[in-house]
Design an enzyme around this catalytic site. Structure first.
Site, PDB file in Angstrom:
ATOM      1  N   ARG A   1       0.822  -1.211   0.000  1.00 29.31           N
ATOM      2  CA  ARG A   1       0.000   0.000   0.000  1.00 29.31           C
ATOM      3  C   ARG A   1       0.860   1.266   0.000  1.00 29.31           C
ATOM      4  O   ARG A   1       1.623   1.497   0.943  1.00 29.31           O
ATOM      5  CB  ARG A   1      -0.829  -0.051   1.276  1.00 29.31           C
ATOM      6  CG  ARG A   1      -1.644   1.150   1.552  1.00 29.31           C
ATOM      7  CD  ARG A   1      -2.200   1.098   2.973  1.00 29.31           C
ATOM      8  NE  ARG A   1      -3.057   2.235   3.148  1.00 29.31           N
ATOM      9  CZ  ARG A   1      -3.465   2.676   4.326  1.00 29.31           C
ATOM     10  NH1 ARG A   1      -3.080   2.055   5.435  1.00 29.31           N
ATOM     11  NH2 ARG A   1      -4.225   3.720   4.409  1.00 29.31           N
TER      12      ARG A   1
ATOM     13  N   ASN B   1      -2.616   1.854  16.107  1.00 26.06           N
ATOM     14  CA  ASN B   1      -2.729   2.635  14.869  1.00 26.06           C
ATOM     15  C   ASN B   1      -4.139   2.409  14.327  1.00 26.06           C
ATOM     16  O   ASN B   1      -4.431   1.352  13.760  1.00 26.06           O
ATOM     17  CB  ASN B   1      -1.680   2.208  13.845  1.00 26.06           C
ATOM     18  CG  ASN B   1      -1.720   3.086  12.603  1.00 26.06           C
ATOM     19  OD1 ASN B   1      -2.693   3.805  12.366  1.00 26.06           O
ATOM     20  ND2 ASN B   1      -0.668   3.030  11.797  1.00 26.06           N
TER      21      ASN B   1
ATOM     22  N   HIS C   1     -10.001   9.283  12.060  1.00 23.60           N
ATOM     23  CA  HIS C   1     -10.561  10.573  11.667  1.00 23.60           C
ATOM     24  C   HIS C   1     -12.079  10.670  11.853  1.00 23.60           C
ATOM     25  O   HIS C   1     -12.626  11.753  11.710  1.00 23.60           O
ATOM     26  CB  HIS C   1     -10.175  10.869  10.210  1.00 23.60           C
ATOM     27  CG  HIS C   1      -8.725  10.566   9.931  1.00 23.60           C
ATOM     28  ND1 HIS C   1      -7.700  11.185  10.608  1.00 23.60           N
ATOM     29  CD2 HIS C   1      -8.128   9.678   9.087  1.00 23.60           C
ATOM     30  CE1 HIS C   1      -6.535  10.702  10.175  1.00 23.60           C
ATOM     31  NE2 HIS C   1      -6.773   9.780   9.255  1.00 23.60           N
TER      32      HIS C   1
ATOM     33  N   ASP D   1     -14.905   5.834  21.910  1.00 20.44           N
ATOM     34  CA  ASP D   1     -15.612   5.445  23.129  1.00 20.44           C
ATOM     35  C   ASP D   1     -15.067   4.138  23.696  1.00 20.44           C
ATOM     36  O   ASP D   1     -15.016   3.955  24.913  1.00 20.44           O
ATOM     37  CB  ASP D   1     -17.116   5.311  22.857  1.00 20.44           C
ATOM     38  CG  ASP D   1     -17.800   6.666  22.688  1.00 20.44           C
ATOM     39  OD1 ASP D   1     -17.172   7.695  22.968  1.00 20.44           O
ATOM     40  OD2 ASP D   1     -18.985   6.674  22.291  1.00 20.44           O
TER      41      ASP D   1
ATOM     42  N   GLU E   1      -1.571   6.311  20.624  1.00 19.48           N
ATOM     43  CA  GLU E   1      -1.974   6.330  19.214  1.00 19.48           C
ATOM     44  C   GLU E   1      -0.721   6.519  18.349  1.00 19.48           C
ATOM     45  O   GLU E   1       0.094   7.390  18.642  1.00 19.48           O
ATOM     46  CB  GLU E   1      -2.944   7.503  19.006  1.00 19.48           C
ATOM     47  CG  GLU E   1      -3.434   7.665  17.584  1.00 19.48           C
ATOM     48  CD  GLU E   1      -4.310   8.920  17.436  1.00 19.48           C
ATOM     49  OE1 GLU E   1      -4.765   9.490  18.446  1.00 19.48           O
ATOM     50  OE2 GLU E   1      -4.506   9.335  16.285  1.00 19.48           O
TER      51      GLU E   1
ATOM     52  N   HIS F   1       0.813   6.778  14.234  1.00 18.95           N
ATOM     53  CA  HIS F   1       0.641   6.864  12.789  1.00 18.95           C
ATOM     54  C   HIS F   1       2.004   6.820  12.131  1.00 18.95           C
ATOM     55  O   HIS F   1       2.912   7.546  12.551  1.00 18.95           O
ATOM     56  CB  HIS F   1      -0.090   8.153  12.397  1.00 18.95           C
ATOM     57  CG  HIS F   1      -1.440   8.236  13.009  1.00 18.95           C
ATOM     58  ND1 HIS F   1      -2.500   7.482  12.549  1.00 18.95           N
ATOM     59  CD2 HIS F   1      -1.891   8.904  14.088  1.00 18.95           C
ATOM     60  CE1 HIS F   1      -3.556   7.715  13.307  1.00 18.95           C
ATOM     61  NE2 HIS F   1      -3.211   8.566  14.256  1.00 18.95           N
TER      62      HIS F   1
ATOM     63  N   SER G   1       2.665   7.839   9.092  1.00 22.60           N
ATOM     64  CA  SER G   1       2.845   9.106   8.381  1.00 22.60           C
ATOM     65  C   SER G   1       2.512  10.272   9.315  1.00 22.60           C
ATOM     66  O   SER G   1       1.933  10.074  10.385  1.00 22.60           O
ATOM     67  CB  SER G   1       1.914   9.145   7.156  1.00 22.60           C
ATOM     68  OG  SER G   1       0.551   9.145   7.569  1.00 22.60           O
TER      69      SER G   1
ATOM     70  N   ARG H   1      -0.677  16.058   5.679  1.00 24.64           N
ATOM     71  CA  ARG H   1      -1.311  15.431   4.519  1.00 24.64           C
ATOM     72  C   ARG H   1      -2.650  16.117   4.209  1.00 24.64           C
ATOM     73  O   ARG H   1      -2.780  17.307   4.412  1.00 24.64           O
ATOM     74  CB  ARG H   1      -1.461  13.922   4.781  1.00 24.64           C
ATOM     75  CG  ARG H   1      -0.102  13.239   5.043  1.00 24.64           C
ATOM     76  CD  ARG H   1      -0.241  11.762   5.295  1.00 24.64           C
ATOM     77  NE  ARG H   1      -0.829  11.066   4.142  1.00 24.64           N
ATOM     78  CZ  ARG H   1      -1.320   9.831   4.188  1.00 24.64           C
ATOM     79  NH1 ARG H   1      -1.299   9.164   5.334  1.00 24.64           N
ATOM     80  NH2 ARG H   1      -1.820   9.271   3.096  1.00 24.64           N
TER      81      ARG H   1
ATOM     82  N   ARG I   1      -7.165  14.334   7.418  1.00 23.68           N
ATOM     83  CA  ARG I   1      -6.324  13.487   8.276  1.00 23.68           C
ATOM     84  C   ARG I   1      -5.807  14.223   9.504  1.00 23.68           C
ATOM     85  O   ARG I   1      -5.305  13.615  10.449  1.00 23.68           O
ATOM     86  CB  ARG I   1      -5.130  12.935   7.488  1.00 23.68           C
ATOM     87  CG  ARG I   1      -5.521  11.969   6.410  1.00 23.68           C
ATOM     88  CD  ARG I   1      -4.296  11.306   5.781  1.00 23.68           C
ATOM     89  NE  ARG I   1      -4.617  10.818   4.463  1.00 23.68           N
ATOM     90  CZ  ARG I   1      -5.183   9.622   4.209  1.00 23.68           C
ATOM     91  NH1 ARG I   1      -5.429   8.787   5.187  1.00 23.68           N
ATOM     92  NH2 ARG I   1      -5.470   9.255   2.969  1.00 23.68           N
TER      93      ARG I   1
HETATM   94  C1  DQA Z   1      -2.297   6.098   9.132  1.00 24.15           C
HETATM   95  C2  DQA Z   1      -2.804   7.464   8.677  1.00 24.15           C
HETATM   96  C3  DQA Z   1      -4.293   7.421   8.350  1.00 24.15           C
HETATM   97  O1  DQA Z   1      -4.740   8.690   7.885  1.00 24.15           O
HETATM   98  C4  DQA Z   1      -4.557   6.403   7.258  1.00 24.15           C
HETATM   99  O2  DQA Z   1      -5.941   6.307   7.002  1.00 24.15           O
HETATM  100  C5  DQA Z   1      -3.969   5.074   7.560  1.00 24.15           C
HETATM  101  C6  DQA Z   1      -2.626   5.016   8.116  1.00 24.15           C
HETATM  102  C7  DQA Z   1      -0.771   6.107   9.345  1.00 24.15           C
HETATM  103  O3  DQA Z   1      -0.267   5.134   9.931  1.00 24.15           O
HETATM  104  O4  DQA Z   1      -0.073   7.026   8.909  1.00 24.15           O
HETATM  105  O5  DQA Z   1      -4.561   4.042   7.273  1.00 24.15           O
HETATM  106  O6  DQA Z   1      -2.909   5.779  10.373  1.00 24.15           O
END
Ligand code: DQA
Length: 143
Positions: A18, A74, A80, A87, A98, A100, A102, A107, A111
């Site tokens: 991906r 993640n 979003h 909840d 949390e 991510h 990226s 972006r 996001r």
């Molecule tokens: C993500 C960022 C999200 O916006 C996106 O939908 C993902 C991956 C990241 O790991 O950067 O699926 O969570």
């Protein structure tokens, strides 16, 4: 911190294939193996789980209340908009970090909003797979 759940949401099973220019070329399996090994070096057992289904993820978060001391999460695109997952995180005692891969603030505008962040102890973004290890360090340092 004895047992941590590494939880990944929708489309993260596609890592490696991906959008590699955004998410890198590592597969989820190889990232999970690295985090498990990183945890073992610190005396922490890490279990891994991924799902593309909101309800399955909610059930897993509830289960974590009884079986885990913390979650590295993640939430993928659920970040979003999923108030149901927010909840679920708010429902349990285990702290959640949390993560991510990226930088979600650099972006598309949609996001930049995380509905999950307010119920987490920290958010890490834009550090690639290293972010999962940094999250483990945050959880371990809370002891
Ligand atoms: C993500 C960022 C999200 O916006 C996106 O939908 C993902 C991956 C990241 O790991 O950067 O699926 O969570």
């Amino acid at each position: 911190m004895e047992k941590i759940l590494l939880l990944n949401g929708p489309n993260l099973d596609m890592l490696g294939i991906r959008e590699p220019e955004v998410y890198g070329r590592d597969t989820l399996e190889s990232i999970e193996a690295e985090v498990v090994a990183y945890g073992a070096e610190r005396g922490v057992e890490v279990d891994c789980f991924q799902s593309n289904h909101e309800g399955v993820l909610i059930d897993k978060i509830h289960e974590a209340h009884w079986h885990y001391d913390g979650i590295i999460y993640n939430p993928g695109a659920h970040t979003h908009y999923s108030y149901a997952l927010r909840d679920a995180v708010a429902s349990i005692d285990a702290p959640v970090v949390e993560v991510h891969l990226s930088d979600i603030n650099a972006r598309e505008p949609f996001r930049a909003v995380s509905v999950i962040e307010p119920v987490c102890v920290a958010q890490i973004k834009g550090k690639g797979k290293q972010g999962y290890k940094d999250a483990l360090d945050i959880l371990v340092s809370r002891d």
